[in-house]
Design a protein around this motif. Structure first.
Motif, short mmCIF file in Angstrom:
data_model
loop_
_atom_site.label_atom_id
_atom_site.label_comp_id
_atom_site.label_asym_id
_atom_site.label_seq_id
_atom_site.Cartn_x
_atom_site.Cartn_y
_atom_site.Cartn_z
N GLY A 372 -0.14 -16.78 -37.88
CA GLY A 372 -1.06 -17.38 -38.84
C GLY A 372 -1.40 -18.78 -38.37
O GLY A 372 -2.26 -19.61 -39.10
N GLY A 373 -0.42 -19.41 -37.59
CA GLY A 373 -0.79 -20.81 -37.29
C GLY A 373 0.28 -21.65 -38.29
O GLY A 373 0.72 -21.44 -39.14
N ASN A 374 0.46 -22.84 -37.85
CA ASN A 374 0.99 -23.92 -38.53
C ASN A 374 -0.02 -24.27 -39.54
O ASN A 374 -0.94 -24.02 -39.82
CB ASN A 374 1.46 -25.02 -37.72
N GLY A 375 0.49 -25.63 -40.49
CA GLY A 375 -0.38 -25.96 -41.38
C GLY A 375 -1.64 -26.47 -40.86
O GLY A 375 -2.80 -26.29 -41.72
N ALA A 376 -1.73 -27.26 -39.72
CA ALA A 376 -2.71 -27.79 -39.14
C ALA A 376 -3.94 -26.62 -38.86
O ALA A 376 -5.00 -26.61 -39.20
CB ALA A 376 -2.50 -28.70 -38.01
N ASP A 377 -3.34 -25.66 -38.41
CA ASP A 377 -4.24 -24.42 -38.15
C ASP A 377 -4.71 -23.90 -39.25
O ASP A 377 -5.91 -23.57 -39.23
CB ASP A 377 -3.23 -23.34 -37.37
N ARG A 378 -3.87 -23.58 -40.31
CA ARG A 378 -4.50 -23.20 -41.57
C ARG A 378 -5.50 -23.99 -42.24
O ARG A 378 -6.65 -23.66 -42.78
CB ARG A 378 -3.49 -22.74 -42.24
N GLN A 379 -5.41 -25.53 -42.05
CA GLN A 379 -6.20 -26.40 -42.62
C GLN A 379 -7.75 -26.03 -41.79
O GLN A 379 -8.73 -25.98 -42.83
CB GLN A 379 -6.01 -27.78 -42.34
#
Length: 410
Positions: A372-379
């Motif tokens: 799902g990606g890290n926090g930056a990817d999810r933002q």
């Protein structure tokens, strides 16, 4: 940045370094001689920083004192103000069980979120503000903060940024410096895993962790030096203080630093993470890194010694790209996929993760990030749905303290 009192959570069983390697007869050289390799689990604790936002405008709100006052009833001194009135900090106890740590993180977030709601606000766990006008920020009252503004001037203007600090218990200062030497080559991967600050005040910076770039402008920040000895560390710190480069020992903002008043080693490279599970994952990895370093010290293994230039370059690349694409191995200087580097790191840490009972939890956390990606990817994924930055803030509100979870008293 440290709180006004300079306090850190009580992560060890003593409030002083005056034991173990500080005693007479202990080798001064951080890589020489056998170091402790405790069979008992290492303690780990966390400091998290949150931003306050208005739920209607999604902009920053300078109401930290009111939120901290409301949160102090259930949390006591586990919650404090920070440099700016946009920020609140919460601190866990030391834990040996990662599941218990994760539960306390969720409880702290829930309590701070409830206190913010009482003021008509919300909290978000993000390394940087998505919307609002953070420059210049409203500063919190206090003598130390006033000294910081006087000394560092415009550097303080962009410090509405939030980090996640991990404390791991170590027996003495000499051991802390030895461990720091072993762990510093892994800093870029930690930065990539925890990256959660792609936006700054209404624009996409192009970086996964803009907080890392902003923070790196401080005179004593980024990867720490390789410490040749305890006296090397002490002499350097004394010079930094006497030249006015830092206010005091609490102003050592390296990505790894020995706590100046607790027997812990503190890793400060991570952005404030989006979820409590993300924080627990980073904490588990950091504890395993420290435990692995202790075993390497016991075995007499010299630490890898990347050049400062390559280590800095690797941290920059990790801040820019996060887990996407390729990262720089600071030891070899070669590019390789960041995800593959994490896989190799986990293989290296596997014995320590198993010894602490964290292997399954950390492996599951990495699988989740990989998918799902890290926090930056999810933002950025939240922004892509409708092209609205307000949706990013709403995403952060919902993931920082999900309703109905973690409401047990901290």
């Amino acid at each position: 940045m440290a709180s006004e009192a300079g306090a850190a959570p009580d992560m060890g069983d003593s409030g002083t370094w005056a034991r173990g390697g500080d005693a007479p007869g202990v080798e001064d050289h951080p890589t020489a001689g056998p170091g402790p390799a405790p069979d008992d689990p290492l303690t780990v604790g966390v400091e998290e920083e949150y931003l306050l936002v208005d739920p209607a405008s999604r902009h920053l709100s300078p109401q930290a004192e009111k939120v901290v006052a409301a949160a102090a009833t259930p949390l006591g001194d586990r919650v404090t103000t920070e440099l700016t009135r946009f920020q609140v900090e919460a601190r866990t106890d030391p834990h040996t069980d990662l599941a218990d740590l994760g539960q306390q993180i969720r409880s702290l977030r829930a309590a701070v979120a409830h206190a913010a709601e009482q003021q008509g606000l919300r909290i978000v766990s993000s390394g940087t503000p998505v919307l609002g006008h953070p420059v210049p920020p409203p500063f919190t009252d206090g003598a130390r903060y006033a000294r910081s503004v006087e000394t560092f001037r415009a550097l303080d203007d962009e410090q509405s940024v939030c980090a996640c600090h991990i404390h791991v218990g170590v027996p003495d200062l000499t051991t802390a410096l030895r461990v720091s030497n072993h762990v510093r080559p892994w800093l870029p991967l930690l930065a990539a895993l925890a990256a959660n600050s792609p936006y700054w005040a209404g624009r996409d910076t192009g970086y996964a962790s803009w907080r890392t770039i902003s923070w790196g402008r401080w005179p004593v920040a980024g990867p720490p030096p390789y410490f040749e000895s305890r006296s090397h560390f002490e002499d350097l710190v004394d010079r930094l203080v006497t030249t006015g480069t830092i206010l005091d020992r609490g102003g050592l903002y390296w990505d790894i630093r020995p706590s100046h008043h607790q027997p812990t080693l503190e890793l400060r490279v991570a952005d404030a993470t989006a979820t409590a599970d993300d924080t627990a994952l980073i904490a588990g990895l950091v504890r395993a890194m420290v435990a692995t370093a202790l075993r390497a010290i016991e075995a007499g293994e010299p630490p890898p010694r990347p050049s400062p230039e390559m280590l800095r370059a690797a941290c920059w690349r990790a801040a820019r790209d996060g887990l996407a694409g390729e990262g720089i191995d600071p030891v070899t200087g070669r590019l390789s996929p960041a995800a593959a580097q994490v896989d190799r790191l986990l293989a290296r840490l596997r014995p320590a993760l198993r010894r602490h009972g964290d292997l399954d939890r950390v492996s599951a956390g990495w699988s989740r990030l990989r998918a799902g990606g890290n926090g930056a990817d999810r933002q950025r994924a939240a922004h892509r749905r409708r092209g609205r930055l307000a949706d990013v803030v709403d995403h952060l509100i919902s993931t920082t303290a999900p309703a109905g979870r973690g409401h047990r008293a901290p």
